[in-house]
Each structure stands twice: as structure tokens, then as C-alpha cells.
Design an enzyme around this catalytic site. Structure first.
Site, mmCIF file in Angstrom:
data_model
loop_
_atom_site.group_PDB
_atom_site.id
_atom_site.type_symbol
_atom_site.label_atom_id
_atom_site.label_comp_id
_atom_site.label_asym_id
_atom_site.label_seq_id
_atom_site.Cartn_x
_atom_site.Cartn_y
_atom_site.Cartn_z
ATOM 1 N N GLY A 270 -20.413 -23.455 -83.433
ATOM 2 C CA GLY A 270 -20.215 -22.454 -84.470
ATOM 3 C C GLY A 270 -18.951 -21.667 -84.230
ATOM 4 C CD GLU A 293 -27.071 -28.417 -76.105
ATOM 5 O OE1 GLU A 293 -28.001 -28.784 -76.830
ATOM 6 O OE2 GLU A 293 -26.659 -27.254 -76.077
ATOM 7 C CB ILE A 363 -32.108 -15.476 -85.893
ATOM 8 C CG1 ILE A 363 -31.935 -16.982 -86.115
ATOM 9 C CG2 ILE A 363 -32.545 -14.704 -87.130
ATOM 10 C CD1 ILE A 363 -31.531 -17.419 -87.472
ATOM 11 N N GLY A 387 -30.514 -27.054 -77.660
ATOM 12 C CA GLY A 387 -30.477 -27.021 -76.201
ATOM 13 C C GLY A 387 -30.414 -25.617 -75.652
ATOM 14 C CE LYS A 407 -29.297 -14.650 -95.217
ATOM 15 N NZ LYS A 407 -28.558 -15.873 -95.527
HETATM 16 O O1 0RQ Z 1 -27.044 -18.048 -93.075
HETATM 17 O O2 0RQ Z 1 -25.114 -19.115 -94.111
HETATM 18 O O3 0RQ Z 1 -27.264 -18.796 -95.358
HETATM 19 O O4 0RQ Z 1 -25.835 -16.821 -94.779
HETATM 20 O O5 0RQ Z 1 -28.079 -17.692 -90.256
HETATM 21 O O6 0RQ Z 1 -25.556 -17.574 -89.103
HETATM 22 O O7 0RQ Z 1 -23.908 -15.882 -88.395
HETATM 23 O O8 0RQ Z 1 -23.129 -18.046 -89.476
HETATM 24 O O9 0RQ Z 1 -24.054 -17.955 -87.129
HETATM 25 O O10 0RQ Z 1 -23.730 -20.455 -87.444
HETATM 26 O O11 0RQ Z 1 -23.732 -19.321 -85.191
HETATM 27 O O12 0RQ Z 1 -25.826 -19.598 -86.495
HETATM 28 C C1 0RQ Z 1 -28.800 -18.819 -84.477
HETATM 29 C C2 0RQ Z 1 -28.625 -20.113 -86.591
HETATM 30 C C3 0RQ Z 1 -26.664 -18.829 -85.704
HETATM 31 C C4 0RQ Z 1 -27.381 -20.898 -84.516
HETATM 32 C C5 0RQ Z 1 -27.895 -19.664 -85.308
HETATM 33 C C6 0RQ Z 1 -28.216 -16.488 -90.995
HETATM 34 C C7 0RQ Z 1 -26.829 -16.218 -91.535
HETATM 35 C C8 0RQ Z 1 -26.389 -17.615 -91.910
HETATM 36 C C9 0RQ Z 1 -26.006 -18.755 -89.683
HETATM 37 P P1 0RQ Z 1 -26.248 -18.210 -94.444
HETATM 38 P P2 0RQ Z 1 -24.082 -17.345 -88.593
HETATM 39 P P3 0RQ Z 1 -24.248 -19.422 -86.551
HETATM 40 C C10 0RQ Z 1 -26.259 -25.911 -78.874
HETATM 41 C C11 0RQ Z 1 -27.120 -24.685 -78.957
HETATM 42 C C12 0RQ Z 1 -30.040 -22.421 -82.207
HETATM 43 C C13 0RQ Z 1 -29.585 -23.723 -81.600
HETATM 44 C C14 0RQ Z 1 -28.634 -23.550 -80.480
HETATM 45 C C15 0RQ Z 1 -28.500 -21.822 -84.056
HETATM 46 C C16 0RQ Z 1 -26.994 -18.448 -90.789
HETATM 47 O O13 0RQ Z 1 -26.676 -20.441 -83.393
HETATM 48 O O14 0RQ Z 1 -28.962 -22.662 -84.797
HETATM 49 O O15 0RQ Z 1 -28.385 -22.478 -79.975
HETATM 50 N N1 0RQ Z 1 -28.964 -21.650 -82.798
HETATM 51 N N2 0RQ Z 1 -28.068 -24.660 -80.047
HETATM 52 O O16 0RQ Z 1 -26.878 -15.351 -92.639
HETATM 53 C C17 0RQ Z 1 -31.438 -13.547 -91.423
HETATM 54 C C18 0RQ Z 1 -30.812 -12.739 -89.326
HETATM 55 C C19 0RQ Z 1 -29.779 -13.714 -89.301
HETATM 56 C C20 0RQ Z 1 -29.683 -14.587 -90.389
HETATM 57 C C21 0RQ Z 1 -28.156 -15.097 -88.916
HETATM 58 N N3 0RQ Z 1 -30.971 -11.877 -88.335
HETATM 59 N N4 0RQ Z 1 -31.602 -12.701 -90.390
HETATM 60 N N5 0RQ Z 1 -30.498 -14.496 -91.440
HETATM 61 N N6 0RQ Z 1 -28.670 -15.415 -90.116
HETATM 62 N N7 0RQ Z 1 -28.821 -14.058 -88.406
HETATM 63 C C22 0RQ Z 1 -26.209 -26.874 -80.030
HETATM 64 C C23 0RQ Z 1 -27.401 -27.770 -80.089
HETATM 65 O O17 0RQ Z 1 -28.372 -27.515 -79.495
HETATM 66 C C24 0RQ Z 1 -27.394 -29.007 -80.860
#
Ligand code: 0RQ
Length: 503
Positions: A270, A293, A363, A387, A407
Site C-alpha cells: 500500500g 512477503e 483499520i 501475513g 471516510k
Molecule cells: O476504503 O478505499 O473504500 O475508502 O479501508 O484503506 O487507508 O487506503 O489503507 O490500503 O493500507 O489498507 C488495513 C485494509 C489498510 C490493509 C488495510 C478503509 C479506507 C479504504 C483502505 P475505501 P487505506 P490501505 C502484507 C500484510 C491486512 C493485511 C496485511 C490490509 C480502505 O493494510 O488489508 O496487513 N491489511 N497484509 O477508507 C472504515 C476504518 C478504516 C476504513 C481504513 N477505520 N473504518 N474504513 N478504511 N480504515 C500483505 C499480505 O499479507 C498479502
């Protein structure tokens, strides 16, 4: 040009994607290659989705259970989800169509730690694998398979599947041959031995995948790109988050808790992790290593500039531009990148031994450090745990990064109680938002709450959090981790009811 299929017997099994897809039957468990949009089969899943659609048009049921390494692409998850062809999906997805179906309750999704996938399937927790569909970059003369841009669970899928379909993708650089390290020493308990990897760049395995040629029922030639999603330019929020984290790492070096070249880095995917990587380059860090990863654009840049000496991964997530650079300079990158199966790239034993520094998105986090990585308002899955848990629990330290609001400022990422917990308070060392950094190590729950409110919460929510915490500290049944239970999740309910957590 050299034929990518050097084995004559397997060259004879070349068929069209349509013919190969016809070998997959309704109700099968199908295991495919693919990890964060790299190395997934490009043609067979699309043809399978077509077959499923035409079966449905005739009123016939046709669904499969689908396992992969991690997320894939529109040609795989997207096509099969749109065709309503997936009964069960595991272990990680990020496809909008699949996500919607999961959240409508129409697609069963099992979200598990990526390091668990191979072993849980070996343990028999998911039944038998009927078909494996695996993308490779070439087939050697001896029939062994040169992987492409992700390894994921391919070794396990090839070992366990009853029948195998191979896609040989000529778009993948031939020079990727030699980049992989496939460890065949894993065993099942009680016969396990230590994994002999002590440095992030140790090679402990083989460069190609083995597969019983009798199981290979079809080989399909493809020539298509990995899903390349461009990164948006680094924004101010990501830059501030990166700056706080880097300042912290520099401080840890000064205090003697980290060596000058840190410890092997794990970085999520990201824009924020990308900003952290870009920031590291500018801050004078050198001789870094990655045990992670996914390699994304920022890591390729660091390798090119010599900031990062080497990187270990199981897949890539590159922009179209970075992909071209990767292909053009494949000989350079092959010397510096080792691709492993995800049971090794994410292995708790190795993450603990190497002392990885985990950096992942979140999140939300609650006042006591419990992190929700997956569920918006506790119920709607975003992607999955991926991961992040493998590194958060087992690493030297784990940082979770997020803007302080989501949001349009209606949601606070710091909440009284997390509406879903992926990483418990015991697995979380550091929280970073654009407001600042909370170092939770060695703090009691109540001290964690105060430092999160002071350093990480957005000013719009700070007073409201303080008020909750003060009242909970007075009125809570227990004062160790104070909560007002009827109010603890009221912020989430308020957002659902009124569109804002502000109250
Ligand atoms: O949604 O695009 O619909 O508005 O979540 O958020 O801020 O763009 O950040 O892309 O880094 O995603 C945790 C999802 C963060 C990601 C998470 C909504 C926000 C947006 C994306 P929209 P951002 P990111 C190695 C590690 C788990 C897997 C992992 C993730 C969307 O980091 O999937 O760590 N992590 N893997 O609006 C409501 C909140 C929110 C929220 C964010 N508090 N409430 N919506 N969003 N915070 C890789 C692998 O393992 C493969």
C-alpha cells in the site's frame, strides 16, 4: 527463441485454456497460484468462469472451492466471483466483486494466517485438493517447473493435488530462473526439524518445483502481464506517518536496541508502507535487509540504490513501470532477491529467529492496543489478515500504521474498543498515525490508552476519547483495562446510524 517448455513429454500435453478448464468439475477444490497480483494463472480461470456461467445459464449448479497464495486479480478472483463460481475461498482476497459477495453473505470466506495455509492443508483440515492450476515461467528438460513471479503455496498445491494444470507464461522474464528457493525439508509433526535458515538471504532449497509428470493433465501457453496496479503518488499523510516511524527507528538505533542497519524488514502493501520505504532511503539507512512477503516498487528502488542489500519474499506487487524495470534488470535483481514459499517467507520460527520488524496497515486500534486489520465496523471484511499476524506476533517489533481518521474524517482509527481483533494487545508494539507515534512497549493498558490518545488520535476525536477513558477509569468493573461496556462499541453504531463517530 528458446521454447519455454523444454520437456518433450509435457510439450505434448499443450492444449487450449478452454480444453484445460474443461478438466475441472463442479464441486472440486481447486488450488491456484498467485500472490498479491503476481504469478497467478491468466487463462484457465477465465475459461473456467465462462464454463460456470454457461452451466448456470442452463440451470446447472457449478461452483468450486478456491485456494491460492493470497490475493490475485480480476482474471481469477474477479472472473470467478462474478460468475458466482466460488463456494468457498481461502486464505486472502482483495477483489471488489469477491468482497461484495462475501459481505452479502453469498460467498464463504475463510481468512487465515498466510503461514498456516500450507500446513493446515497438509494436516487435512481442508479435505483433498482435486486440481492445482499453477503459473510457471518455464518447464525444464527434466520436467521440473521454474516458478514465475510468486511462489505462495505452489509447492504444497503440486505435492497434494490429484491433477495439475500448468500455465507457462512467456510474458514472465526467463531470467527469473534462479531467483527461487524452494525448501523441501518441511515435515509434519512430530517429525519436524529446525529450518536451517539463519540469515534473510540464506539459500536452503531448490530453484525449481518438482511435480510428478503423470499428474500433469494439461499445459497451457499464455503471454499476459501480472496485475499491475499503479501506486498513487505519496501523499502528505503517508509521508508524515513514514517520518514518525523512521524517527522512531533512528531513536532505537541511538539507544542501542537496533543495529545501525536495523533488522530484516517486513512491509505490508500500500501507499503508506511505500512511503516508509522511500523515507528510509532518504534518511541515510544503508545495508538494510528485507524478509517479507511482498516486494513492491519502493523495495526495488532501495535495492537499485544499494540501501537494501537483499530481499526475501514470496511475491510481488509492482506498478506497470516498476514491472518493466524489474524485467529489464532481471539479472541485477536475481542476485539480490530470493523468492520462497509462503510457509517459509512467513514462518514464525524464522520471523522470530531473524527478529523481523513488521510494518503493516490497520483499520483501527483500540485504547489498549488491540488492532483490527480486516473488518470495517466489525462486520464487513476488507481484505484479510494476510501475513500481518505472522510478523506481528513473532517479529522483533511490530508497527501498525494508519491515518488517524477514515471516510472524510467521520471515523476515528483510535476507538474505545476494537470492533474486531486480529492482533491482540500482546502482539502490537507501536502505533503510528500522521499525528504521531505511540510506543506501547512495556506499558500497562492504562498507560497505553493515554499515549494513544495524546500521540495518535486526531484532534477532532481526542477529547471524546479522553472523556470515555476518564469515565471508564472511574466506573469500570475492573480497573486494569477500563471499559464502559454499553458504550464501548457505541462509536461504531453511531457511525452506522448517523454517518459519523463524533458524538
Ligand atoms: O476504503 O478505499 O473504500 O475508502 O479501508 O484503506 O487507508 O487506503 O489503507 O490500503 O493500507 O489498507 C488495513 C485494509 C489498510 C490493509 C488495510 C478503509 C479506507 C479504504 C483502505 P475505501 P487505506 P490501505 C502484507 C500484510 C491486512 C493485511 C496485511 C490490509 C480502505 O493494510 O488489508 O496487513 N491489511 N497484509 O477508507 C472504515 C476504518 C478504516 C476504513 C481504513 N477505520 N473504518 N474504513 N478504511 N480504515 C500483505 C499480505 O499479507 C498479502
Amino acid at each position: 527463441t528458446v521454447d519455454r517448455i523444454a520437456n518433450a513429454r509435457l510439450r505434448d500435453r499443450v492444449v487450449s485454456a478452454e480444453t484445460a478448464a474443461a478438466l475441472i468439475q463442479p464441486g472440486e477444490t481447486v488450488a491456484m497460484s498467485g500472490f498479491t497480483g503476481s504469478g497467478y494463472p491468466k487463462a484457465v480461470p477465465v475459461e473456467l468462469a465462462r464454463r460456470i456461467e454457461s452451466a448456470h445459464a442452463q440451470g446447472l449448479p457449478f461452483q468450486i472451492s478456491l485456494m491460492t497464495g493470497a490475493s490475485t486479480a480480476p482474471e481469477l478472483d474477479g472472473a470467478l466471483a462474478k460468475a458466482d463460481g466460488i463456494a468457498m475461498r481461502m486464505p486472502f482476497q482483495s477483489d471488489p466483486d469477491a468482497r461484495n459477495r462475501i459481505n452479502e453473505g453469498k460467498l464463504d470466506y475463510i481468512d487465515i494466517h498466510l503461514s498456516h495455509v500450507a500446513q493446515h492443508v497438509w494436516f487435512g483440515f481442508y479435505g483433498e485438493i482435486d486440481t492445482a492450476v499453477i503459473e510457471v515461467s518455464a518447464i525444464r528438460e527434466d520436467g521440473s517447473l521454474v516458478p514465475s513471479t510468486s511462489l505462495g503455496n505452489n509447492k504444497t498445491w503440486l505435492d497434494l493435488a490429484k491433477k495439475v494444470i500448468i500455465e507457462v507464461n512467456e510474458w514472465q522474464p526467463a531470467g527469473v530462473d534462479g531467483m527461487h528457493d524452494i525448501y523441501y525439508g518441511t515435515a509434519l509433526p512430530p517429525h519436524r526439524k529446525p529450518i536451517p535458515l539463519v540469515n534473510a538471504n540464506d539459500r536452503i532449497g531448490e530453484t525449481a518445483l518438482r511435480c510428478d509428470p503423470d499428474k500433469i493433465v494439461a499445459v497451457v501457453r499464455t503471454n499476459g502481464p501480472d496485475r499491475n496496479s499503479p501506486f498513487s503518488p505519496i501523499d502528505a499523510t503517508s509521508e508524515q506517518i513514514a517520518a514518525h516511524l523512521i524517527e522512531f527507528l533512528q531513536h532505537e538505533v541511538k539507544r542501542g536496541r537496533l543495529p545501525a542497519n536495523l533488522l530484516p524488514l517486513q512491509s505490508g502493501v500500500g501507499n503508506i508502507p511505500n512511503a516508509v520505504l522511500a523515507g528510509l532511503a532518504k534518511s541515510g539507512f544503508r545495508d538494510l535487509a528485507a524478509f517479507t512477503e511482498v516486494i513492491q516498487d519502493g523495495m526495488l528502488d532501495l535495492l537499485r540504490d544499494g540501501v537494501l542489500s537483499y530481499a526475501s519474499c514470496t511475491g510481488f506487487a509492482l506498478s506497470p513501470q516498476a514491472n518493466e524495470t524489474f524485467k529489464e534488470n532481471i539479472d541485477f535483481y536475481r542476485e539480490r532477491i530470493i523468492m520462497r514459499t509462503q510457509e517459509i517467507s512467513n514462518h514464525p520460527e524464522l520471523v522470530r529467529r531473524l527478529g523481523c520488524i513488521g510494518m503493516n496497515g490497520m483499520i483501527e486500534v483500540d485504547l489498549y492496543g488491540n488492532v483490527n486489520s480486516t473488518h470495517v465496523m466489525g462486520t464487513r471484511i476488507m481484505n484479510g489478515i494476510g501475513g500481518s499476524g505472522d510478523f506481528a506476533r513473532n517479529g522483533f517489533l511490530s508497527a501498525f500504521l494508519s491515518p488517524s481518521t477514515a471516510k472524510n474524517g467521520t471515523i476515528s482509527a483510535i476507538v474505545p474498543m476494537a470492533s474486531h481483533v486480529d492482533h491482540t494487545e500482546h502482539d502490537v508494539s507501536v502505533i503510528v498515525t500522521e499525528q504521531g507515534l505511540a510506543d506501547l512497549r512495556g506499558l500497562t493498558p492504562r498507560k497505553r490508552a493515554q499515549v494513544l490518545i495524546d500521540n495518535c488520535a486526531h484532534p477532532d476525536f481526542r477529547a471524546q476519547l479522553q472523556d470515555y477513558f476518564d469515565r471508564a477509569s472511574r466506573e469500570s468493573y475492573g480497573k486494569h483495562t477500563p471499559h464502559l461496556l454499553p458504550e464501548a462499541l457505541s462509536w461504531h453504531q453511531r457511525w452506522l446510524d448517523t454517518g459519523t463517530m463524533k458524538g
